[in-house]
Enzyme design. Structure first.
Site, PDB file in Angstrom:
ATOM      1  N   TYR A  15       0.842  -1.197   0.000  1.00 45.51           N
ATOM      2  CA  TYR A  15       0.000   0.000   0.000  1.00 45.51           C
ATOM      3  C   TYR A  15       0.880   1.251   0.000  1.00 45.51           C
ATOM      4  CZ  TYR A  15      -3.579  -3.406   1.272  1.00 45.51           C
ATOM      5  OH  TYR A  15      -4.422  -4.475   1.289  1.00 45.51           O
ATOM      6  N   HIS A  43      -1.410   7.890   2.421  1.00 41.49           N
ATOM      7  CA  HIS A  43      -1.898   7.514   3.743  1.00 41.49           C
ATOM      8  C   HIS A  43      -0.801   6.820   4.559  1.00 41.49           C
ATOM      9  CE1 HIS A  43      -5.139   7.531   6.476  1.00 41.49           C
ATOM     10  NE2 HIS A  43      -5.589   6.297   6.310  1.00 41.49           N
ATOM     11  N   TYR A  75      -2.989  -2.520   9.575  1.00 43.91           N
ATOM     12  CA  TYR A  75      -3.670  -1.513   8.773  1.00 43.91           C
ATOM     13  C   TYR A  75      -3.859  -0.257   9.627  1.00 43.91           C
ATOM     14  CZ  TYR A  75      -4.583  -5.059   5.245  1.00 43.91           C
ATOM     15  OH  TYR A  75      -4.431  -6.018   4.284  1.00 43.91           O
ATOM     16  N   ASN A 119      -6.274   1.787  10.367  1.00 38.98           N
ATOM     17  CA  ASN A 119      -7.410   1.959  11.266  1.00 38.98           C
ATOM     18  C   ASN A 119      -7.397   1.045  12.480  1.00 38.98           C
ATOM     19  OD1 ASN A 119      -8.183   3.785   9.349  1.00 38.98           O
ATOM     20  ND2 ASN A 119      -9.995   2.675   8.669  1.00 38.98           N
ATOM     21  N   ASN A 125      -8.487   8.019  11.671  1.00 39.40           N
ATOM     22  CA  ASN A 125      -8.836   6.774  12.356  1.00 39.40           C
ATOM     23  C   ASN A 125      -7.637   6.068  12.979  1.00 39.40           C
ATOM     24  OD1 ASN A 125     -11.629   6.936  11.836  1.00 39.40           O
ATOM     25  ND2 ASN A 125     -11.349   6.100   9.784  1.00 39.40           N
TER      26      ASN A 125
END
Length: 278
Positions: free
Chosen positions: A90, A94, A139, A141, A192
């Site tokens: 990823y 972010h 991840y 969150n 988050n």
């Protein structure tokens, strides 16, 4: 604010070289604990020297050297955890915190990242005498559980009284590349990852340890609806942005870390104790 003076760095180079020689000579005559302290302080001198040289701020470096005695009396460690989605799968804005930590290891003269078990999970860690850099393997969150476990494990090893916690995360409300040291209890503004960490780890349980956040600006799209923002932060990062985050931004993060430590030192040596709010 100090005004940059001159472009010559010969005096700074000589002072830094002399400082390094003193540290190298001293380590042969002291205990293991003292050697670790000397190495950590030597790294601080080198980092401050490189920052001041980069900014052509000779006066700032000499003022830092004058405060070396205070630094020797109080030389804490920091657990620094970046939040984001796992790399390299990823590679998005972010995960800006992970890219910054990659570069920060080089800026701080840290060992290369290697895979170890920390916080009950396998993750990438760069372990130095002062800074423990960790890329959260979860991840974004769901970062909270890992950060809490990693912090508690590190506290058991080093003690809370000489350990601080910093999380590095992306920030939509700041222009790309802008770095800001934030108080731990500052509003997450819908982030988050920050919400997850704060929900899993209470600063009030560790009043002797400073908790702080380093926000790395990634900008935001003109349209502010949730779908557009989500696409913006999750799309593949450009090579230009990645290079900036790994090569330029870490210098500003290093300055934030030194600012946090200096304030903590003032609090401790001034007798006020407690936590630090940058």
């Amino acid at each position: 604010m100090l005004r940059p003076i001159g472009s010559s760095t010969s005096a700074m180079d000589s002072s830094a070289t002399a400082g390094k020689s003193i540290f190298r000579h001293s380590v042969h005559c002291v205990s293991r604990e003292s050697r670790q302290l000397f190495f950590a302080c030597s790294i601080q001198v080198q980092i401050r020297f490189m920052i001041c040289k980069r900014e052509r701020n000779r006066r700032g470096f000499f003022e830092f050297l004058l405060d070396a005695e205070s630094m020797l009396k109080f030389n804490p460690r920091f657990l620094i955890v970046s939040l984001g989605n796992p790399l390299p799968k990823y590679e998005s804005l972010h995960s800006a915190g992970h890219f910054v930590l990659n570069g920060l290891a080089k800026t701080l003269h840290q060992p290369a990242f290697r895979e170890v078990t920390l916080g009950r999970q396998s993750c990438l860690v760069s372990q130095g005498p002062k800074y423990i850099l960790v890329q959260s393997p979860t991840y974004m969150n769901t970062s909270g559980g890992f950060v809490a476990n990693a912090w508690q494990e590190t506290v058991r090893k080093y003690g809370a009284e000489s350990l601080g916690l910093v999380i590095v995360h992306d920030e939509l409300e700041k222009d790309f590349g802008v770095v800001k040291l934030l108080p731990w209890d500052r509003s997450p503004r819908g982030h988050n990852g920050v919400k997850s960490v704060r929900g899993s780890l209470s600063q009030k349980k560790y009043p002797e340890s400073p908790f702080a956040r380093v926000a790395v600006g990634i900008g935001r799209p003109e349209e502010r609806d949730a779908a557009t923002v989500s696409r913006y932060v999750l799309k593949k990062i450009s090579r230009e942005h990645q290079t900036t985050l790994e090569e330029e931004t870490p210098w500003d993060v290093a300055k934030c870390l030194m600012e946090l430590e200096n304030q903590w030192r003032i609090d401790v040596q001034g007798g006020s104790g407690g936590t630090t709010e940058p």
